[in-house]
Write an enzyme that holds these catalytic residues in place. Structure first.
Site, short mmCIF file in Angstrom:
data_model
loop_
_atom_site.label_atom_id
_atom_site.label_comp_id
_atom_site.label_asym_id
_atom_site.label_seq_id
_atom_site.Cartn_x
_atom_site.Cartn_y
_atom_site.Cartn_z
N HIS A 1 0.93 -1.18 0.04
CA HIS A 1 -0.08 0.12 0.05
C HIS A 1 0.85 1.22 -0.31
CE1 HIS A 1 -3.17 2.77 1.07
NE2 HIS A 1 -3.97 2.05 0.77
N ASP B 1 -7.76 -5.50 0.32
CA ASP B 1 -8.30 -6.36 -0.67
C ASP B 1 -7.93 -7.75 -0.56
OD1 ASP B 1 -7.58 -3.62 -2.46
OD2 ASP B 1 -9.60 -4.39 -2.69
C1 SDX Z 1 -6.26 0.09 -3.02
O1 SDX Z 1 -4.46 4.49 -2.10
C2 SDX Z 1 -5.47 4.14 -1.26
O2 SDX Z 1 -5.85 4.48 -0.28
C3 SDX Z 1 -6.00 3.02 -2.21
C4 SDX Z 1 -6.96 2.02 -1.25
C5 SDX Z 1 -8.24 2.73 -0.87
O3 SDX Z 1 -8.88 2.41 -0.26
O4 SDX Z 1 -8.63 3.69 -1.61
O5 SDX Z 1 -6.56 1.63 -0.10
C6 SDX Z 1 -7.47 0.68 -2.17
O6 SDX Z 1 -5.96 0.45 -3.93
C7 SDX Z 1 -5.28 -0.92 -2.23
C8 SDX Z 1 -4.38 -1.40 -2.84
C9 SDX Z 1 -4.73 -2.42 -3.86
N1 SDX Z 1 -3.60 -2.83 -4.83
C10 SDX Z 1 -3.12 -4.07 -4.91
O7 SDX Z 1 -3.19 -4.79 -3.74
C11 SDX Z 1 -2.14 -4.31 -5.95
C12 SDX Z 1 -0.76 -4.92 -5.38
N2 SDX Z 1 -0.09 -3.84 -4.66
C13 SDX Z 1 0.76 -2.85 -5.43
O8 SDX Z 1 0.50 -2.88 -6.94
C14 SDX Z 1 1.28 -1.85 -4.75
O9 SDX Z 1 1.56 -2.45 -3.50
C15 SDX Z 1 0.63 -0.61 -4.53
C16 SDX Z 1 0.19 -0.08 -5.85
C17 SDX Z 1 -0.71 -0.81 -3.88
C18 SDX Z 1 1.23 0.60 -4.05
O10 SDX Z 1 2.34 0.91 -4.83
P1 SDX Z 1 3.59 1.87 -4.60
O11 SDX Z 1 3.17 2.57 -3.35
O12 SDX Z 1 3.76 2.52 -5.82
O13 SDX Z 1 4.83 0.84 -4.20
P2 SDX Z 1 5.74 0.63 -5.40
O14 SDX Z 1 5.26 0.13 -6.59
O15 SDX Z 1 6.75 1.70 -5.58
O16 SDX Z 1 6.65 -0.70 -4.40
C19 SDX Z 1 7.61 -0.44 -3.81
C20 SDX Z 1 8.32 -1.94 -3.80
C21 SDX Z 1 8.78 -2.18 -5.10
O17 SDX Z 1 9.96 -3.16 -5.08
P3 SDX Z 1 11.38 -2.29 -5.71
O18 SDX Z 1 11.35 -1.58 -6.84
O19 SDX Z 1 11.58 -1.36 -4.37
O20 SDX Z 1 12.33 -3.41 -5.60
O21 SDX Z 1 7.49 -2.90 -3.53
C22 SDX Z 1 7.30 -3.81 -4.51
C23 SDX Z 1 7.62 -2.96 -5.74
O22 SDX Z 1 8.01 -3.91 -7.00
N3 SDX Z 1 5.89 -4.25 -4.31
C24 SDX Z 1 5.40 -5.53 -4.38
C25 SDX Z 1 4.22 -5.33 -4.35
N4 SDX Z 1 3.80 -4.05 -3.89
C26 SDX Z 1 4.82 -3.39 -4.13
N5 SDX Z 1 6.19 -6.68 -4.71
C27 SDX Z 1 5.29 -7.69 -5.02
N6 SDX Z 1 3.96 -7.63 -4.75
C28 SDX Z 1 3.51 -6.40 -4.36
N7 SDX Z 1 1.99 -6.58 -4.20
#
Ligand code: SDX
Length: 430
Positions: free
Chosen positions: A307, A365
């Site tokens: 998140h 989720d």
């Molecule tokens: C919701 O914003 C809100 O409040 C949203 C929400 C709401 O109520 O409105 O809470 C609802 O959208 C919840 C989130 C649902 N999405 C998912 O579950 C999809 C999976 N999660 C990711 O796509 C991600 O964690 C996000 C989109 C939720 C957050 O992305 P960020 O903050 O931009 O983080 P990032 O992509 O920069 O990740 C940081 C690191 C990266 O690795 P490095 O580049 O540092 O090596 O963490 C890794 C990412 O690759 N990473 C994950 C991961 N999420 C982040 N690796 C594996 N699995 C994951 N789920």
């Protein structure tokens, strides 16, 4: 709001610019950079990781402490002791309702549950197998065609009526999307029922039989609605605010929010998470998927994990896990392989340094998909359920923005790295 300043030193001649620092009621101080535009310098913050887009009094998240407050009330207490329509009143009006206010609000919302009969014809334009979010996007936007001419967004009463219409009609339209997709007749709302019971009735009753409601399931869904009602300036809420800043009518703004919510990185994650759990299938396959999630070369991510704000735990995920357990118990689905895989996946991931170092925890989720599936809601309706619940958050945030006398159209700047100016090249010289 400002008794401190930050100093920005910039440019070859080391210009100094004092910037006001505002202290919030809760959370992080913010630096007011609005004066930078006059100095012809911009900040650069793709994804708005460090940018407060607005001032708001509605919802507060502390990502490190796993705190979520709606108008100051902790989400755990609201999920346990309130109901969704009362939370709608709280988000819209900033205070919990008295008994008479709650009764009047219930009556008002119920007065708007029907949609114009001509709305039915919009559904016929879609294929039966269209994704319900595509249909919701269309029919919610189409509400503009029925109400926008009676709407002066500068008039607080008009804004309040639009908010009531949206909150009241989302369950009716969501249920119509589902009925249309399975070829069953639409079911009219029954206003003697409470909000969530009415939704389940419109979803699952058929004209040829009496509908027997399971109060445990209705309570669980009502709690799911509470958990999803609002969440600060997330992507879809920011979309609603940006659309609203142009003066667009609220129905069009909410349709824009639905479009943004659909993405699998946002509200589409619940559907994507269930697909992932079904693909994993058994605990034996978990390590393969964990490996893929950690592989920088593999675009696979653990859906329902991570998140932007929660870097400890998502308090909603804890309530969701408990609700999931209660629903499976109530339905006597003791041996749910999906729930078992989810529990095992959560345990393994939370012991793995990749997830710990990146502070990736289950979000709301992760368990909602299993719960919704157990409630009989098809996967492709999961994000529609999220949109139904989030509508009150969207309209509350939209209303707060429109009522703000300092409101301006949102128009970010950019870091341009394209070509310098050049002359057009005629076709025969290219
Ligand atoms: C919701 O914003 C809100 O409040 C949203 C929400 C709401 O109520 O409105 O809470 C609802 O959208 C919840 C989130 C649902 N999405 C998912 O579950 C999809 C999976 N999660 C990711 O796509 C991600 O964690 C996000 C989109 C939720 C957050 O992305 P960020 O903050 O931009 O983080 P990032 O992509 O920069 O990740 C940081 C690191 C990266 O690795 P490095 O580049 O540092 O090596 O963490 C890794 C990412 O690759 N990473 C994950 C991961 N999420 C982040 N690796 C594996 N699995 C994951 N789920």
């Amino acid at each position: 709001m400002s008794d401190k300043t930050a100093e920005l030193i910039f440019g070859p001649d080391k210009q100094s610019l004092p910037l006001p620092v505002y202290k919030p009621t809760l959370g992080t101080d913010v630096i007011d950079i609005t004066s930078l535009a006059k100095k012809d310098i911009f900040t650069y913050d793709p994804g708005f990781m460090s940018t407060a887009s607005c001032e708001s009094k509605i919802t507060y998240i502390d990502g490190d402490k796993g705190i979520l407050l709606y108008r100051g009330y902790p989400i755990q207490q609201l999920a346990e002791r309130s109901d969704f329509l009362e939370v709608c009143y709280l988000l819209l009006n900033a205070e919990l309702p008295t008994a008479s206010q709650k009764k009047q609000f219930f009556k008002t919302i119920n007065h708007h549950t029907l949609v114009h009969e001509q709305m039915r014809s919009f559904f016929n334009g879609f294929r039966r197998d269209a994704h319900p979010m595509a249909v919701m996007l269309g029919v919610v936007g189409a509400l503009s065609a029925f109400y926008h001419d009676s709407l002066d967004i500068k008039n607080p009463e008009h804004r309040e009526l639009a908010a009531y219409r949206l909150i009241a009609k989302m369950p009716t339209m969501a249920a119509m999307c589902y009925k249309y997709s399975i070829g069953q007749p639409f079911c009219f709302p029954q206003n003697k029922r409470d909000y969530t019971e009415n939704f389940l009735y419109m979803m699952f009753s058929v004209p040829s039989e009496d509908y027997v409601l399971n109060p445990v399931l209705s309570r669980a869904l009502d709690r799911i609605f509470i958990l999803h009602a609002d969440h600060e300036q997330n992507a879809s809420t920011s979309t609603v605010r940006l659309a609203g800043s142009t003066g667009a009518n609220p129905f069009a703004c909410i349709a824009a929010g639905i479009a943004a919510l659909w993405g699998p990185a946002h509200g589409g994650a619940n559907e994507a998470c269930l697909n992932m759990l079904e693909e994993i299938g058994t605990s034996a396959n978990i390590s393969k998927y964990i490996k893929r999630a950690k592989d920088p070369e593999d675009s696979f991510r653990l859906m329902g994990f991570g998140h932007r704000v929660y870097k400890n735990f998502d308090p909603r995920a804890m309530v969701m896990r408990q609700t999931c357990h209660e629903v499976l118990e109530a339905l006597e689905i003791h041996d749910s392989p999906l729930f078992r895989v989810a529990l095992e996946l959560e345990k393994i991931a939370l012991e793995d340094d990749y997830f710990i170092s990146r502070k990736l925890y289950p979000n709301v989720d992760f368990y909602s998909g299993i719960t919704l599936k157990a409630l009989g809601i098809p996967k492709n309706m999961f994000t529609v359920i999220f949109a139904l619940a989030r509508t009150v958050g969207w309209v509350s945030q939209w209303n707060e923005m429109i009522a703000d006398p300092k409101r301006r159209i949102g128009r970010p700047r950019q870091l341009y790295t394209g070509p310098m100016q050049r002359d057009f090249v005629p076709l025969d010289q290219r």
